[in-house]
Design a protein around this motif. Structure first.
Motif, mmCIF file in Angstrom:
data_model
loop_
_atom_site.group_PDB
_atom_site.id
_atom_site.type_symbol
_atom_site.label_atom_id
_atom_site.label_comp_id
_atom_site.label_asym_id
_atom_site.label_seq_id
_atom_site.Cartn_x
_atom_site.Cartn_y
_atom_site.Cartn_z
ATOM 1 N N MET A 248 0.842 -1.199 0.000
ATOM 2 C CA MET A 248 0.000 0.000 0.000
ATOM 3 C C MET A 248 0.873 1.244 0.000
ATOM 4 S SD MET A 248 -1.364 -0.118 3.934
ATOM 5 C CE MET A 248 -2.292 1.361 3.732
ATOM 6 N N MET A 249 0.300 2.372 -0.389
ATOM 7 C CA MET A 249 1.068 3.611 -0.442
ATOM 8 C C MET A 249 1.399 4.083 0.963
ATOM 9 S SD MET A 249 -0.734 5.678 -3.598
ATOM 10 C CE MET A 249 0.541 6.936 -3.553
ATOM 11 N N LEU A 250 2.606 4.603 1.118
ATOM 12 C CA LEU A 250 3.070 5.064 2.426
ATOM 13 C C LEU A 250 2.442 6.400 2.781
ATOM 14 C CD1 LEU A 250 6.874 4.283 1.967
ATOM 15 C CD2 LEU A 250 5.145 2.843 3.069
ATOM 16 N N SER A 251 2.174 6.594 4.039
ATOM 17 C CA SER A 251 1.660 7.893 4.486
ATOM 18 C C SER A 251 2.744 8.955 4.413
ATOM 19 C CB SER A 251 1.122 7.778 5.916
ATOM 20 O OG SER A 251 2.142 7.348 6.795
ATOM 21 N N ASP A 252 4.010 8.538 4.518
ATOM 22 C CA ASP A 252 5.131 9.470 4.416
ATOM 23 C C ASP A 252 6.138 8.916 3.414
ATOM 24 O OD1 ASP A 252 7.046 11.395 4.691
ATOM 25 O OD2 ASP A 252 7.665 10.809 6.723
ATOM 26 N N PRO A 253 5.924 9.140 2.113
ATOM 27 C CA PRO A 253 6.828 8.566 1.116
ATOM 28 C C PRO A 253 8.251 9.078 1.214
ATOM 29 C CG PRO A 253 5.308 10.121 0.105
ATOM 30 C CD PRO A 253 4.833 9.907 1.501
ATOM 31 N N ALA A 254 8.474 10.209 1.916
ATOM 32 C CA ALA A 254 9.833 10.739 2.056
ATOM 33 C C ALA A 254 10.745 9.784 2.816
ATOM 34 C CB ALA A 254 9.789 12.094 2.752
ATOM 35 N N LYS A 255 10.162 8.863 3.571
ATOM 36 C CA LYS A 255 10.980 7.882 4.286
ATOM 37 C C LYS A 255 11.583 6.854 3.331
ATOM 38 C CE LYS A 255 8.380 8.161 8.641
ATOM 39 N NZ LYS A 255 7.532 7.412 9.610
ATOM 40 N N LYS A 256 10.994 6.717 2.145
ATOM 41 C CA LYS A 256 11.453 5.718 1.190
ATOM 42 C C LYS A 256 12.065 6.329 -0.065
ATOM 43 C CE LYS A 256 9.811 1.469 -1.082
ATOM 44 N NZ LYS A 256 8.657 0.549 -1.231
ATOM 45 N N ARG B 140 13.687 9.715 -2.233
ATOM 46 C CA ARG B 140 14.410 10.982 -2.084
ATOM 47 C C ARG B 140 14.136 11.889 -3.273
ATOM 48 N NH1 ARG B 140 20.388 8.522 -0.567
ATOM 49 N NH2 ARG B 140 19.768 7.417 1.348
ATOM 50 N N ALA B 141 13.916 13.153 -2.990
ATOM 51 C CA ALA B 141 13.747 14.130 -4.064
ATOM 52 C C ALA B 141 15.065 14.288 -4.806
ATOM 53 C CB ALA B 141 13.294 15.467 -3.494
ATOM 54 N N PHE B 142 14.973 14.463 -6.119
ATOM 55 C CA PHE B 142 16.182 14.588 -6.928
ATOM 56 C C PHE B 142 16.849 15.934 -6.652
ATOM 57 C CE2 PHE B 142 18.814 15.027 -10.669
ATOM 58 C CZ PHE B 142 19.246 13.721 -10.912
ATOM 59 N N ALA B 143 18.163 15.900 -6.455
ATOM 60 C CA ALA B 143 18.903 17.129 -6.149
ATOM 61 C C ALA B 143 19.001 18.007 -7.389
ATOM 62 C CB ALA B 143 20.294 16.782 -5.642
ATOM 63 N N PRO B 144 18.696 19.279 -7.275
ATOM 64 C CA PRO B 144 18.791 20.168 -8.435
ATOM 65 C C PRO B 144 20.243 20.385 -8.858
ATOM 66 C CG PRO B 144 18.342 21.437 -6.454
ATOM 67 C CD PRO B 144 18.249 19.997 -6.058
ATOM 68 N N VAL B 145 20.407 20.812 -10.110
ATOM 69 C CA VAL B 145 21.731 21.125 -10.634
ATOM 70 C C VAL B 145 22.068 22.566 -10.267
ATOM 71 C CG1 VAL B 145 23.111 21.336 -12.739
ATOM 72 C CG2 VAL B 145 21.393 19.522 -12.534
ATOM 73 N N PRO B 146 23.250 22.807 -9.704
ATOM 74 C CA PRO B 146 23.615 24.191 -9.341
ATOM 75 C C PRO B 146 23.906 25.015 -10.594
ATOM 76 C CG PRO B 146 25.454 22.694 -8.929
ATOM 77 C CD PRO B 146 24.300 21.840 -9.337
ATOM 78 N N LEU B 147 22.894 25.711 -11.092
ATOM 79 C CA LEU B 147 23.045 26.498 -12.310
ATOM 80 C C LEU B 147 22.226 27.781 -12.170
ATOM 81 C CD1 LEU B 147 24.480 26.027 -15.118
ATOM 82 C CD2 LEU B 147 22.226 25.357 -15.974
ATOM 83 N N PRO B 148 22.646 28.681 -11.289
ATOM 84 C CA PRO B 148 21.822 29.877 -11.026
ATOM 85 C C PRO B 148 21.700 30.819 -12.215
ATOM 86 C CG PRO B 148 23.976 30.048 -9.961
ATOM 87 C CD PRO B 148 23.879 28.651 -10.481
ATOM 88 N N ASP B 149 22.656 30.765 -13.145
ATOM 89 C CA ASP B 149 22.596 31.659 -14.315
ATOM 90 C C ASP B 149 22.127 30.918 -15.563
ATOM 91 O OD1 ASP B 149 24.853 30.071 -14.451
ATOM 92 O OD2 ASP B 149 26.081 31.617 -15.421
ATOM 93 N N ARG B 150 21.279 29.923 -15.380
ATOM 94 C CA ARG B 150 20.774 29.147 -16.520
ATOM 95 C C ARG B 150 20.194 30.073 -17.589
ATOM 96 N NH1 ARG B 150 17.840 28.171 -12.102
ATOM 97 N NH2 ARG B 150 18.728 26.085 -11.810
ATOM 98 N N GLN B 151 20.424 29.710 -18.851
ATOM 99 C CA GLN B 151 19.999 30.542 -19.974
ATOM 100 C C GLN B 151 18.803 29.969 -20.736
ATOM 101 O OE1 GLN B 151 21.615 33.598 -20.583
ATOM 102 N NE2 GLN B 151 22.451 33.018 -18.584
ATOM 103 N N TRP B 152 18.569 28.661 -20.620
ATOM 104 C CA TRP B 152 17.553 28.032 -21.471
ATOM 105 C C TRP B 152 16.140 28.585 -21.294
ATOM 106 C CZ3 TRP B 152 13.535 25.699 -19.043
ATOM 107 C CH2 TRP B 152 13.732 25.205 -17.748
ATOM 108 N N PRO B 153 15.727 29.069 -20.079
ATOM 109 C CA PRO B 153 14.330 29.536 -19.983
ATOM 110 C C PRO B 153 14.003 30.719 -20.892
ATOM 111 C CG PRO B 153 15.218 29.093 -17.796
ATOM 112 C CD PRO B 153 16.375 29.075 -18.743
ATOM 113 N N GLY B 154 15.014 31.490 -21.288
ATOM 114 C CA GLY B 154 14.762 32.656 -22.124
ATOM 115 C C GLY B 154 14.933 32.409 -23.604
#
Length: 553
Positions: free
Chosen positions: A1-9, A11-25
């Protein structure tokens, strides 16, 4: 069954450190290089892999659509794969402008077998891969980072040595750090740079670096960040073609590919209609036609998308979902009444040479070989606009608006129990309700005559099975016929009158006239319609009056 707290199983994917990303523009301004992996990645995902005949048929379809790079197999996987590739080469089935691609693991025996398979080809891409992510390094292979790099570069050396023995064959290297999307960016760059150095990549002898989302692990923007980071940090970037190979585990493969192009990629690998392992590879048909709707020719020709879809289904044994973008049987179909009304109005004002701007239709179905017959289909959710569209497109009858409302109620009664009404069923219902009614009054014939400043008519009808000749005078044939009916105690008045001509191709015979009479009871009450069709407009009008009398409320 689905866990009430899925964070225990999980992990959120770690973002890439790219504060000056250009692709959105950025905006996509041109099509990428397309590489179809239908015959390899797509084929290995089938319940029953394609035999040589089906693979050849699909190969020819891919060539006809316009693919210039096609991955044709994994020659070391089986004798069937090997023999198919030899047949392509020895049988002269590869068009001069098409480059075949083959896949190999970083193992000596597999590399040797792969090179035997492609010997004699005019041009071939040899696609080498090995997994690079922490889980594969540590759990699957038990190898260090240095050993992973050594594995890749040693294999590149062997492929390069073979290429030097076959000067008649132009060998291009493609390298995939498999599980790239789960690999640390620094290490992905390290192994890719080592590969391009080992090959001796130059601007005139480029290496394809294929950066796959082997398993889709994060939102598409994260994949775009990974691609932009590689684009900005790779050595020898001018000697590299960055390729994308997104899978669809999260259902966002198309979005990931489009954002990856914004992030600096040059090439995309995928399959027709998203075939591939698990949830599939990125859908090249959707990607290509998405570009087309933005005014960018994709370089692939889906002018007859139905033919491509049927070939795909027959070769792979996989059905295309009826709601699949662009190719599904129902994607250009509206059942909702409000949608149908908007589409009908859009078609009415769309000019042939004007920019396409139809409600609910981002692409003209005709551009990809679809017709308009299925754009609007009628069920219990449909409204007057959909019914009107069906009659107009199938039979040329453009109903007045209030008649649309009236007749849609008749259709609604028929569809209340569920199910869809075909165009033919709608026509039969319309014909029974308005054109074939013969009770209580059946039209027999009429004769016009002139009298003092008036139009006279002798109208022969059957009323309740008895033939009668009614006479009336009025300011025109219709007014005279209304007055003739008064003689029989049938008191109706004409509220409005419209007529139109219907071409021979629509009517199924000679061109004819269609008359619409909106009537009201002489004693008061609501309005209703009668409809008549005939080669003669006066006869059509008299028939419309009789139709209305029979529908008298």
């Amino acid at each position: 069954m689905m866990l009430s707290d899925p964070a225990k199983k999980y992990r959120a994917f770690a973002p890439v450190p790219l504060p000056d990303r250009q692709w959105p523009g950025r905006t996509i301004c041109r099509a990428p290089v397309w590489m179809s992996t239908d015959l390899r990645d797509g084929n290995q995902a089938l319940f029953e892999p394609m035999n040589a005949e089906r693979k050849m048929r699909l190969f020819r379809t891919l060539c006809a659509v316009g693919f210039k790079e096609i991955e044709v197999g994994f020659p070391a996987a089986s004798q069937t794969e090997f023999d198919f590739i030899r047949e392509l080469i020895d049988g002269g089935h590869i068009p001069p402008d098409v480059t075949i691609e083959v896949l190999t693991q970083a193992r000596d025996d597999i590399i040797i077998r792969t090179m035997e398979a492609v010997r004699g080809a005019r041009r071939v891409i040899v696609h080498l891969y090995n997994a690079t992510s922490p889980t594969f390094r540590e759990v699957v292979f038990g190898m260090t980072k240095a050993e992973i790099v050594q594995l890749a570069t040693s294999a590149v050396g062997r492929i390069r040595a073979f290429a030097q023995t076959v000067p008649e064959t132009d060998v291009m290297l493609e390298y995939s750090p498999e599980t790239f999307s789960a690999t640390e960016p620094d290490f992905a760059r390290e192994v890719c740079d080592a590969v391009t150095a080992a090959w001796g990549a130059t601007p005139t002898r480029k290496v394809i670096l294929n950066l796959p989302a082997t398993v889709e692990l994060a939102t598409p923007n994260v994949y775009a960040d990974q691609i932009e980071w590689m684009h900005r940090n790779l050595a020898r970037r001018d000697s590299v073609v960055i390729s994308l190979h997104p899978h669809n585990d999260r259902g966002t493969g198309v979005a990931a590919a489009e954002l990856g192009l914004l992030a600096g990629a040059d090439r995309i690998e995928g399959c027709l209609f998203g075939n591939g392992e698990r949830t599939g590879n990125v859908d090249l048909v959707t990607l290509a036609l998405n570009l087309y709707t933005q005014g960018i020719h994709p370089g692939l020709d889906f002018s007859d998308i139905n033919a491509v879809a049927r070939t795909f289904e027959q070769c792979t044994g996989l059905p295309i979902h009826p709601r699949h973008p662009y190719a599904g049987d129902l994607v250009f179909t509206a059942f909702s009444g409000s949608h149908q009304d908007a589409i009908r109005k859009g078609f009415a004002v769309q000019e042939a040479d004007a920019p396409w701007a139809l409600p609910y239709l981002p692409i003209d179905p005709a551009d990809i070989g679809r017709n308009y017959d299925s754009v609007i289909r009628v069920n219990s959710q449909s409204g007057k606009g959909g019914v009107a569209w069906v009659l107009e497109t199938a039979h040329g009858i453009a109903m007045p608006r209030r008649l649309q409302v009236e007749f849609s109620r008749e259709v609604q009664k028929m569809t209340e129990t569920g199910g869809e009404m075909s165009a033919e069923a709608i026509w039969q219902l319309f014909s029974r309700a308005y054109l074939q009614s013969a009770s209580p009054v059946r039209y027999v014939e009429h004769h016009l005559f002139e009298c003092d400043n008036a139009q006279g008519i002798r109208l022969v009808v059957d009323i309740d099975g008895k033939q009668r000749t009614l006479t009336g005078e009025g300011n025109g044939p219709i007014d005279a016929a209304v007055r003739a009916f008064h003689e029989a105690g049938i008191d109706v008045q004409v509220r409005s009158f419209e007529e139109q001509s219907i071409s021979a191709s629509r009517s199924g015979g000679d061109a004819c006239a269609c008359a619409f009479l909106e009537l009201v009871d002489g004693q008061g009450g609501g309005e209703w319609y009668g409809v008549g069709m005939d080669n003669n407009i006066v006869t059509a009008s008299i028939r419309a009056l009789v139709s209305g009398v029979n529908r008298r409320k």
